[in-house]
Design a protein around this motif. Sequence first.
Motif, mmCIF file in Angstrom:
data_model
loop_
_atom_site.group_PDB
_atom_site.id
_atom_site.type_symbol
_atom_site.label_atom_id
_atom_site.label_comp_id
_atom_site.label_asym_id
_atom_site.label_seq_id
_atom_site.Cartn_x
_atom_site.Cartn_y
_atom_site.Cartn_z
ATOM 1 N N MET A 219 5.254 6.522 7.277
ATOM 2 C CA MET A 219 4.691 5.225 6.948
ATOM 3 C C MET A 219 3.168 5.214 7.093
ATOM 4 S SD MET A 219 7.172 3.567 5.832
ATOM 5 C CE MET A 219 6.081 2.196 5.472
ATOM 6 N N PRO B 214 10.299 0.152 4.975
ATOM 7 C CA PRO B 214 10.703 0.444 6.357
ATOM 8 C C PRO B 214 12.157 0.095 6.656
ATOM 9 C CG PRO B 214 8.521 -0.510 6.362
ATOM 10 C CD PRO B 214 9.030 -0.601 4.950
ATOM 11 N N GLN C 58 5.776 -2.610 10.807
ATOM 12 C CA GLN C 58 5.299 -1.894 9.625
ATOM 13 C C GLN C 58 5.119 -2.848 8.440
ATOM 14 O OE1 GLN C 58 4.329 1.097 8.841
ATOM 15 N NE2 GLN C 58 4.702 2.204 10.749
#
Length: 376
Positions: free
Chosen positions: A97, A129, A144
Amino acid sequence: MLAMLYQRTKQSLLAFLQEGSQHSADPSLQRKAVQLNIGVLMMQATVLAFTLFFFALGNEGLILSGLVQIPWSLATLVAVNRAQHAGHLNLARWFLMLGVMADAASALMLAQGLVIGIHFYYLLFAIVPTVFFPASRWRESLLQSVLNLGLFAFFEIHGWTPHPAMLNLGPETVHVLRVAMVISCVLIVAFLMIQAEYSAVKKEAELQLMASTDLLTQLPNLRAFRQNYSREVARARREDSPLIVGMLDVDHFKRINDVYGHPVGDHVLRLLAQVLSEQLRASDLVARVGGEEFALLMPQTELEQAQQICERLRITVSRHRFGTVSQPLAISISIGLARLEPGDDEERVLRAADKALYQAKNEGRNRVVLHRAGLA
């Protein structure tokens, strides 16, 4: 030579995709590990495709934006792979990520600006995510998403000055690039979602198979037999067709365990299951329903025909050697058969087959005995 190269490439790819899954017994986490590896490969493919496209267009700003993404892409590939290999699965998720976020930021801040809307990738990164992080890590997944939504909002509101060469792009080229970017986002999301659904369905099928399979013999277990039995009874009544139920038992099996040991007994059951599967017809079902007890389903079969089939089966088993060359071992089986008669319920037919089996044992074993369920 090409075939060998293809096989090696295929094996390497499959090994890469499975990296990390060996560190968890949880099917869900294993699936997440595979999905993460797929995400890394999709990152490499996307960066490579757009970089080649940028070189084809020949714009200095676009080329620069492609080149600055390559180090981030390769670094993410290495970092995720090593983390997965070491069993640091959650760290690998963060590496991916943060890698894609830095990748997009480098292209945006060093070259593209907002000319073709690369910051919209942060909306994609806010969604994925949920694919990579398990439900137990929902806080990290949410973090995220918030980070990526924040980056999108920042660039959308604040803007960013592009490389001067980006301003030389014609409106049609900019439009094509934006369409390509949107299509890539949709394809990435669609592919990840489809892969996640496919993996979930496949794993569910595997779990169902495990729940319906006897681990020792790999035959259907009692649960699977009951399910198939109910279906066959319903079909026999609907089509007014005959159905035979059989109960099969290994004669003096306890003596085998006592004399030769349980490992030999297990070996005998595995070989017997193989013989039964090979000798019965494709339409028949044999299941292990107890220690040394097996059940038979023979749809669209009359009692006399079932007797002939089971007699051949009994003789085959008696002639087969279940031990080793140094320790030969012969066994015999007893079989009780019953036919589904009009008005019989499922349990009554099973009791009739059991009664026939006990009769076979009382009469000396190693034989097939018939019993009509209507007379039970």
